[in-house]
Each structure stands twice: as C-alpha cells, then as structure tokens.
Design a protein around this motif. Structure first.
Motif, mmCIF file in Angstrom:
data_model
loop_
_atom_site.group_PDB
_atom_site.id
_atom_site.type_symbol
_atom_site.label_atom_id
_atom_site.label_comp_id
_atom_site.label_asym_id
_atom_site.label_seq_id
_atom_site.Cartn_x
_atom_site.Cartn_y
_atom_site.Cartn_z
ATOM 1 N N ASP A 188 24.013 -29.265 8.035
ATOM 2 C CA ASP A 188 23.799 -27.840 8.291
ATOM 3 C C ASP A 188 24.468 -26.947 7.246
ATOM 4 O O ASP A 188 24.729 -25.772 7.500
ATOM 5 N N GLY A 189 24.708 -27.499 6.045
ATOM 6 C CA GLY A 189 25.310 -26.700 4.982
ATOM 7 C C GLY A 189 24.280 -26.227 3.978
ATOM 8 O O GLY A 189 23.104 -26.044 4.291
ATOM 9 N N LEU A 190 24.724 -26.000 2.741
ATOM 10 C CA LEU A 190 23.852 -25.584 1.653
ATOM 11 C C LEU A 190 23.353 -26.788 0.865
ATOM 12 O O LEU A 190 24.041 -27.802 0.763
ATOM 13 N N ALA A 191 22.161 -26.670 0.298
ATOM 14 C CA ALA A 191 21.607 -27.734 -0.536
ATOM 15 C C ALA A 191 20.759 -27.110 -1.637
ATOM 16 O O ALA A 191 19.999 -26.167 -1.394
ATOM 17 N N TRP A 192 20.866 -27.667 -2.850
ATOM 18 C CA TRP A 192 20.126 -27.135 -3.990
ATOM 19 C C TRP A 192 18.621 -27.363 -3.868
ATOM 20 O O TRP A 192 18.176 -28.390 -3.368
ATOM 21 N N ILE A 193 17.851 -26.389 -4.348
ATOM 22 C CA ILE A 193 16.431 -26.578 -4.650
ATOM 23 C C ILE A 193 16.245 -26.246 -6.133
ATOM 24 O O ILE A 193 17.219 -25.924 -6.825
ATOM 25 N N GLY A 194 15.021 -26.320 -6.641
ATOM 26 C CA GLY A 194 14.805 -26.227 -8.077
ATOM 27 C C GLY A 194 14.771 -24.836 -8.670
ATOM 28 O O GLY A 194 14.651 -24.697 -9.891
ATOM 29 N N GLN A 195 14.888 -23.787 -7.865
ATOM 30 C CA GLN A 195 14.810 -22.435 -8.411
ATOM 31 C C GLN A 195 16.123 -22.032 -9.083
ATOM 32 O O GLN A 195 17.213 -22.366 -8.608
ATOM 33 N N TYR A 196 15.994 -21.321 -10.211
ATOM 34 C CA TYR A 196 17.172 -20.794 -10.895
ATOM 35 C C TYR A 196 16.806 -19.480 -11.578
ATOM 36 O O TYR A 196 15.633 -19.107 -11.660
ATOM 37 N N ASP A 197 17.813 -18.785 -12.078
ATOM 38 C CA ASP A 197 17.603 -17.460 -12.651
ATOM 39 C C ASP A 197 18.015 -17.456 -14.116
ATOM 40 O O ASP A 197 19.129 -17.849 -14.456
ATOM 41 N N ASP A 198 17.103 -17.034 -14.977
ATOM 42 C CA ASP A 198 17.395 -16.889 -16.402
ATOM 43 C C ASP A 198 17.186 -15.434 -16.762
ATOM 44 O O ASP A 198 16.058 -14.951 -16.839
ATOM 45 N N VAL A 199 18.268 -14.710 -16.985
ATOM 46 C CA VAL A 199 18.184 -13.271 -17.197
ATOM 47 C C VAL A 199 17.531 -12.927 -18.528
ATOM 48 O O VAL A 199 17.218 -11.762 -18.794
ATOM 49 N N ASN A 200 17.279 -13.927 -19.366
ATOM 50 C CA ASN A 200 16.649 -13.680 -20.665
ATOM 51 C C ASN A 200 15.197 -14.144 -20.728
ATOM 52 O O ASN A 200 14.620 -14.225 -21.819
ATOM 53 N N SER A 201 14.582 -14.430 -19.582
ATOM 54 C CA SER A 201 13.216 -14.969 -19.566
ATOM 55 C C SER A 201 12.164 -13.863 -19.444
ATOM 56 O O SER A 201 11.184 -13.995 -18.715
ATOM 57 N N TRP A 202 12.344 -12.785 -20.186
ATOM 58 C CA TRP A 202 11.461 -11.627 -20.069
ATOM 59 C C TRP A 202 10.114 -11.879 -20.731
ATOM 60 O O TRP A 202 10.014 -12.564 -21.744
ATOM 61 N N ARG A 203 9.068 -11.290 -20.158
ATOM 62 C CA ARG A 203 7.725 -11.366 -20.726
ATOM 63 C C ARG A 203 7.007 -10.057 -20.439
ATOM 64 O O ARG A 203 7.365 -9.323 -19.517
ATOM 65 N N TRP A 204 5.968 -9.780 -21.235
ATOM 66 C CA TRP A 204 5.190 -8.567 -21.043
ATOM 67 C C TRP A 204 4.039 -8.812 -20.089
ATOM 68 O O TRP A 204 3.454 -9.891 -20.075
ATOM 69 N N SER A 205 3.710 -7.791 -19.305
ATOM 70 C CA SER A 205 2.580 -7.893 -18.383
ATOM 71 C C SER A 205 1.296 -8.210 -19.143
ATOM 72 O O SER A 205 0.479 -9.030 -18.705
ATOM 73 N N LEU A 206 1.091 -7.568 -20.285
ATOM 74 C CA LEU A 206 -0.034 -7.884 -21.167
ATOM 75 C C LEU A 206 0.400 -9.057 -22.038
ATOM 76 O O LEU A 206 1.092 -8.893 -23.027
ATOM 77 N N ASP A 207 -0.016 -10.254 -21.655
ATOM 78 C CA ASP A 207 0.581 -11.470 -22.208
ATOM 79 C C ASP A 207 -0.406 -12.234 -23.085
ATOM 80 O O ASP A 207 -0.503 -13.450 -23.004
ATOM 81 N N HIS A 208 -1.147 -11.530 -23.933
ATOM 82 C CA HIS A 208 -2.126 -12.171 -24.806
ATOM 83 C C HIS A 208 -1.574 -12.247 -26.221
ATOM 84 O O HIS A 208 -1.195 -11.230 -26.814
ATOM 85 N N ASP A 209 -1.558 -13.453 -26.784
ATOM 86 C CA ASP A 209 -0.969 -13.652 -28.107
ATOM 87 C C ASP A 209 -1.617 -12.783 -29.177
ATOM 88 O O ASP A 209 -0.943 -12.296 -30.089
ATOM 89 N N ASP A 210 -2.922 -12.582 -29.092
ATOM 90 C CA ASP A 210 -3.622 -11.830 -30.131
ATOM 91 C C ASP A 210 -3.228 -10.356 -30.166
ATOM 92 O O ASP A 210 -3.507 -9.655 -31.142
ATOM 93 N N PHE A 211 -2.593 -9.884 -29.116
ATOM 94 C CA PHE A 211 -2.207 -8.480 -29.049
ATOM 95 C C PHE A 211 -0.966 -8.186 -29.883
ATOM 96 O O PHE A 211 -0.748 -7.060 -30.324
ATOM 97 N N TYR A 212 -0.133 -9.188 -30.134
ATOM 98 C CA TYR A 212 1.176 -8.980 -30.740
ATOM 99 C C TYR A 212 1.245 -9.536 -32.162
ATOM 100 O O TYR A 212 0.762 -10.640 -32.433
#
Length: 394
Positions: free
Chosen positions: A179-203
């Motif tokens: 009944d304690g805590l247990a890890w799952i696979g989710q984690y947080d990377d504060v530098n994993s930013w991406r643009w909503s418009l995510d098409h390579d040809d745009f940039y």
C-alpha cells in the motif's frame, strides 16, 4: 516513377506480433480505429514483417491533405504531429497527391501519393486496445533509473498507462499486498519543448530551438507544460496550460493578409490551439528575434493589467514515458492534491521531483517524487499489434 495499377485484392491475413524490441527511430502508436504509423513505438520485428510482401514495397497509411498549407489530418482523427518525410516530400506532384504512403525501399520514409493508386495498406483493430499491456509488480526497491534498467532487461520497460482500464490492471497486479508508492514509466523533462506547428519543412536550421526565457522555465508547480509570451518585453514563461489567456495564431494560407493574428478571447492553451487550427494554421511559432518583434508590435497598446500582457504561443511539452510512448493519459482527478508539485510543498525538495509514482494507499493516485527515491515498481510486457495485409495481384 512507374506505378502498378493493380485492382484485384486476393488475400487478407492477420498477423499478431509482440512488441519486444524497439528501433532507434521514433515510429508507431495505436489509436482506434486505424493503425497510425511511424509515431513513437514501432518494434523492429513489425518493421521486418512490413517488408515481407513480394509484390510491392510501399504501404498506404491514412493521412490526407486537408489544406494547401502544412496541415494534414489522420483518418482516425488523431492529433499526431509526427512526420517522417523523404527529402523533397511532400511535393503534391500534379496537384493530386493528397494521401500518404510509407516507402520501405527508402527506410520507411514518407511520400505523398495520389489517393486512387492501388497500394498495400495497414489497418488497426481497436479491440486490441482494451488491455494492451501486461503489468508486473516488482517488490524490490530501486531508484527510477535502476527500475527502468531492470524492466528493460527482464520485461519491456517501466509501465506505460494509456487509460483507466490499464490503471485498474496496475492496481489488480498488487492485489492489496502493498500500500505504498511504486514507480511507473512517466517522468518530466523540463527541456522537452516542441512547437504546436511541428512540420520540419516549416523551420530553417536552428529555428526550432529559438528561445527567449526570462529566468525560466522553472516548472514551479510541477505541471507547467505551456508557454506564454509577455507582450511588453517579449520574454517567455512556462505556466499551467489550463489558465485563460489571449493568444497569437499563425496564418500560413496563401491568401493570408498577415502572418500573425492576435485573438483577444481568453482560452486555455489547448482551446487556443484548436481555434488557431480551425480558422488559421496553428498557434504561433516564434523562431527568431524578428518574429518576436512582429508580434510585440501587434500589442503596443497593451498594459500590465489583468493579464493583458500575456499571450499564448505554440511552445509546449508533455510528460514523457520511458518507452517513448506519447500517451497523454493523466486522469487529472487521480493526482493527489497538490500533486504534481515538483517538491514545492516539501522544504528542501523544491524543483527536484521529476518522476511519477503510483500511490497504492490512495487508490492508485499519482504523485511526483525524487527520481533517486528507492521504491518498488511496475514493469510491462506483452503488447500486441494486429496487422492486416492486403496482397494485390499484378
């Protein structure tokens, strides 16, 4: 390029395949009712199976061009923005190539094709999603990274959870023995930013990485996944995606009178994204100082009152998963208040909690914890993908 015009479909077979090995490149995820290819998790064994038909090398996937800009949509209404275009593609040759195919003679890269061509294709049966992971509880305590290594050596990976059905399966794995805590696979990377418009040809080269932070990002409350721009000085801040702000859309249509459009209606980040995609092209990408100044000039009359100096832009991120899944499942009511908090409520731990654990004491609710904590954990294996092959006679 010569193309076969076969029309007779003589055989359909169903091939089960276990996800036990992963390639180095991002690849696939399942979303009902069709198989959505090349997104985040494509096992090497499946890639090999896709190459086996003898009468052709190209398979049709279900993306179709819905505008003459960079916007495309998926048959199953998925909001995936992943792409893997071959150099020079899409080119809409002859103005009639509105569907997307994978070319396995070109290492799985994509091409746009005429939707009336007769090609192999891949379907996905949504029925296999009900319980796509087999979970295993490991009672030995390890840090998050140690647990990740153990799961990858003995199973597939730390547990990924896609929906409440799978969350319940995780709980049933323990069967009230812990009944304690247990890890799952989710984690947080504060530098994993991406643009909503995510098409390579745009940039252009380096434009994706332009930033204008002001002592940010800090993820101060543990859930700051979206970005607003201060229109007084152009500085950027990370913040919760659920607050209501004005926003700036990018209009890439051929008949657009201006590149950026300011919208004074206050919306959450996801609501703003939907609005921009419906009426224009997408939320604004800010890729250099010139574009930043163009947006600032649109708001010269704005003052620092009532949040009027803050506007959404297209930069955002998601919580990540160890197996590179792009699952967006969080089931927000399952976060223990005030979780996630990135250690804000614990003296000395502020800014140090980047890994996710399940609380078995509190009915599987999630909490962010220091990745160095020693906890039991959940692994998974046995995900099954069903592929349909349609062989076509020459």
């Amino acid at each position: 390029m010569s193309r076969n015009k076969e029309t007779h479909m003589d055989r359909v077979s169903v091939c089960p395949c276990h996800m036990r090995e992963y390639g180095k490149k991002p690849s696939a995820q399942l979303k009902p009712p069709l198989f959505v290819m090349m997104e985040d998790r494509m096992p090497v064994s499946v890639m090999c199976m896709l190459k086996t038909p003898k009468t052709g090398r190209k398979l049709k996937i279900t993306a179709e061009n819905i505008t003459q800009t960079l916007t495309r949509s998926w048959s199953d209404q998925s909001n995936s923005t992943f792409s893997n275009w071959r150099s020079g593609e899409p080119n809409n040759a002859g103005g009639s190539e509105h569907c997307t195919a994978v070319s396995f003679s070109d290492a799985g890269e994509w091409t746009d094709e005429n939707c009336f061509y007769q090609l192999y294709f891949i379907c996905h049966s949504g029925s296999s999603l009900a319980s796509s992971h087999q979970y295993h509880f490991i009672s030995e305590s390890k840090s998050w990274s140690e647990a990740q290594t153990y799961c990858r050596q003995n199973y597939i990976d730390l547990a990924t959870i896609d929906n409440m059905t799978e969350m319940n399966s995780v709980m049933n794995t323990v069967n009230m023995s812990y009944d304690g805590l247990a890890w799952i696979g989710q984690y947080d990377d504060v530098n994993s930013w991406r643009w909503s418009l995510d098409h390579d040809d745009f940039y252009l080269k380096g434009e994706r990485n332009f930033r204008n932070w002001n002592h940010q990002p800090d993820n101060s409350d543990g859930n700051e996944l979206c970005v607003y721009m201060n229109v007084i000085d152009g500085s950027w801040f990370d913040v919760s995606c659920d607050i209501y702000l004005m926003f700036v859309c990018f209009d890439g249509r051929e008949n657009a009178s201006q590149k950026y459009v300011r919208v004074y209606h206050r919306k959450t980040w996801s609501e703003a994204q939907t609005h921009c995609r419906e009426f224009y092209t997408d939320l604004a990408s800010v890729t250099n100082k010139t574009e930043r100044q163009l947006i600032l000039r649109m708001f010269v009359e704005i003052t620092e009152e009532n949040d009027e100096d803050k506007v959404w832009i297209g930069l955002h991120r998601m919580k990540l998963w160890s197996d590179q899944s792009n699952s967006s499942f969080t089931h927000l009511v399952s976060w223990i208040y005030p979780e996630p908090d990135n250690g804000l409520s614990i003296p000395g731990l502020t800014g140090s909690q980047h890994c996710t654990a399940v609380s078995l004491k509190y009915f599987g609710h999630w909490t962010d914890e220091s990745c160095f904590d020693q906890l039991p954990f959940f692994c998974y294996r046995g995900e099954i993908i069903y592929l349909l092959y349609n062989e076509i006679n020459k």
